[in-house]
Design a protein around this motif. Structure first.
Motif, mmCIF file in Angstrom:
data_model
loop_
_atom_site.group_PDB
_atom_site.id
_atom_site.type_symbol
_atom_site.label_atom_id
_atom_site.label_comp_id
_atom_site.label_asym_id
_atom_site.label_seq_id
_atom_site.Cartn_x
_atom_site.Cartn_y
_atom_site.Cartn_z
ATOM 1 N N UNK A 89 0.842 -1.196 0.000
ATOM 2 C CA UNK A 89 0.000 0.000 0.000
ATOM 3 C C UNK A 89 0.875 1.242 0.000
ATOM 4 N N UNK A 90 0.355 2.302 -0.616
ATOM 5 C CA UNK A 90 1.044 3.597 -0.606
ATOM 6 C C UNK A 90 0.263 4.513 0.333
ATOM 7 N N UNK A 91 0.971 5.069 1.290
ATOM 8 C CA UNK A 91 0.399 6.003 2.254
ATOM 9 C C UNK A 91 0.996 7.372 1.986
ATOM 10 N N UNK A 92 0.152 8.373 1.910
ATOM 11 C CA UNK A 92 0.625 9.731 1.678
ATOM 12 C C UNK A 92 -0.373 10.737 2.207
ATOM 13 N N UNK A 93 -0.113 11.999 1.913
ATOM 14 C CA UNK A 93 -1.029 13.076 2.277
ATOM 15 C C UNK A 93 -1.306 13.925 1.056
ATOM 16 N N UNK A 94 -2.458 14.578 1.083
ATOM 17 C CA UNK A 94 -2.808 15.534 0.041
ATOM 18 C C UNK A 94 -3.377 16.771 0.719
ATOM 19 N N UNK A 95 -3.281 17.891 0.052
ATOM 20 C CA UNK A 95 -3.805 19.145 0.577
ATOM 21 C C UNK A 95 -5.297 19.202 0.293
ATOM 22 N N UNK A 117 -6.404 21.271 6.291
ATOM 23 C CA UNK A 117 -5.246 21.411 5.421
ATOM 24 C C UNK A 117 -4.717 20.152 4.771
ATOM 25 N N UNK A 118 -4.662 19.025 5.490
ATOM 26 C CA UNK A 118 -4.099 17.793 4.940
ATOM 27 C C UNK A 118 -5.058 16.631 5.159
ATOM 28 N N UNK A 119 -5.034 15.676 4.231
ATOM 29 C CA UNK A 119 -5.824 14.460 4.383
ATOM 30 C C UNK A 119 -4.950 13.277 3.990
ATOM 31 N N UNK A 120 -5.207 12.149 4.613
ATOM 32 C CA UNK A 120 -4.464 10.938 4.277
ATOM 33 C C UNK A 120 -4.970 10.373 2.966
ATOM 34 N N UNK A 121 -4.072 9.779 2.209
ATOM 35 C CA UNK A 121 -4.480 9.018 1.037
ATOM 36 C C UNK A 121 -3.799 7.661 1.131
ATOM 37 N N UNK A 122 -4.557 6.639 0.796
ATOM 38 C CA UNK A 122 -4.080 5.269 0.905
ATOM 39 C C UNK A 122 -4.554 4.531 -0.330
ATOM 40 N N UNK A 123 -3.623 3.861 -1.014
ATOM 41 C CA UNK A 123 -3.993 3.117 -2.206
ATOM 42 C C UNK A 123 -3.143 1.867 -2.322
ATOM 43 N N UNK A 124 -3.703 0.860 -2.953
ATOM 44 C CA UNK A 124 -2.963 -0.373 -3.201
ATOM 45 C C UNK A 124 -2.023 -0.142 -4.377
ATOM 46 N N UNK A 148 7.925 13.517 0.081
ATOM 47 C CA UNK A 148 7.253 14.756 0.514
ATOM 48 C C UNK A 148 6.252 14.486 1.633
ATOM 49 N N UNK A 149 5.548 13.374 1.547
ATOM 50 C CA UNK A 149 4.549 13.037 2.575
ATOM 51 C C UNK A 149 5.192 12.580 3.870
ATOM 52 N N UNK A 160 -10.013 18.236 11.918
ATOM 53 C CA UNK A 160 -11.267 18.958 11.694
ATOM 54 C C UNK A 160 -12.429 18.184 12.305
ATOM 55 N N UNK A 161 -13.524 18.838 12.513
ATOM 56 C CA UNK A 161 -14.691 18.239 13.148
ATOM 57 C C UNK A 161 -15.272 17.060 12.397
ATOM 58 N N UNK A 162 -15.182 17.079 11.075
ATOM 59 C CA UNK A 162 -15.735 15.965 10.289
ATOM 60 C C UNK A 162 -14.775 14.788 10.222
ATOM 61 N N UNK A 163 -13.525 14.973 10.659
ATOM 62 C CA UNK A 163 -12.555 13.886 10.682
ATOM 63 C C UNK A 163 -11.881 13.601 9.361
ATOM 64 N N UNK A 164 -12.112 14.453 8.368
ATOM 65 C CA UNK A 164 -11.549 14.210 7.047
ATOM 66 C C UNK A 164 -10.155 14.793 6.848
ATOM 67 N N UNK A 165 -9.764 15.758 7.649
ATOM 68 C CA UNK A 165 -8.458 16.375 7.447
ATOM 69 C C UNK A 165 -7.795 16.673 8.790
ATOM 70 N N UNK A 166 -6.500 16.968 8.710
ATOM 71 C CA UNK A 166 -5.716 17.221 9.927
ATOM 72 C C UNK A 166 -4.682 18.289 9.655
ATOM 73 N N UNK A 167 -4.058 18.759 10.755
ATOM 74 C CA UNK A 167 -3.006 19.777 10.670
ATOM 75 C C UNK A 167 -1.827 19.288 11.512
ATOM 76 N N UNK A 168 -0.621 19.566 11.023
ATOM 77 C CA UNK A 168 0.586 19.205 11.794
ATOM 78 C C UNK A 168 1.225 20.452 12.361
#
Length: 107
Positions: free
Chosen positions: A26-32, A37-44, A67-68, A99-107
């Motif tokens: 799996x590839x784990x990364x982040x996107x803006x 500001x940031x969200x995780x992305x995960x793909x096979x 970068x991620x 964030x309140x919806x749980x879709x994004x985060x900040x570092x």
């Protein structure tokens, strides 16, 4: 620098790759995106890229682009079931806010 998987996450990834009949991990990364500001992305992943940083835990490869990695270094990838819901959970020590919806985060 490290990315780890729990046994539950490794079992889930292994099962899914087996069902697909192909894949190296799996590839784990982040996107803006999102309100924080940031969200995780995960793909096979079927093929390694030359720039991938590779971590392996419980026989499963986790590929991360450089970068991620700065945002997710030290993250533990878990797979959880809560009632009827199931999915990956990211335990990231670098997260400062979510964030309140749980879709994004900040570092």
């Amino acid at each position: 620098m490290s990315i780890t998987l729990t046994e539950a996450a490794a079992r889930h990834v292994t099962r899914y790759l087996s069902k697909r009949g192909k894949g190296v991990g799996v590839r784990l990364g982040v996107k803006t995106t999102g309100c924080s500001g940031l969200a995780y992305k995960l793909e096979y992943v079927d093929e390694l890229s030359p720039e991938d940083v590779v971590f392996e835990e419980h026989g499963v490869k986790v590929l991360v682009d450089p970068k991620s990695l700065a945002y997710i270094d030290g993250t533990e990838l878990d797979f959880v079931r809560e009632g009827l819901n199931e999915g990956f959970r990211f335990n990231n020590p670098n997260e400062r806010d979510r964030c309140g919806c749980g879709e994004s985060f900040r570092v």
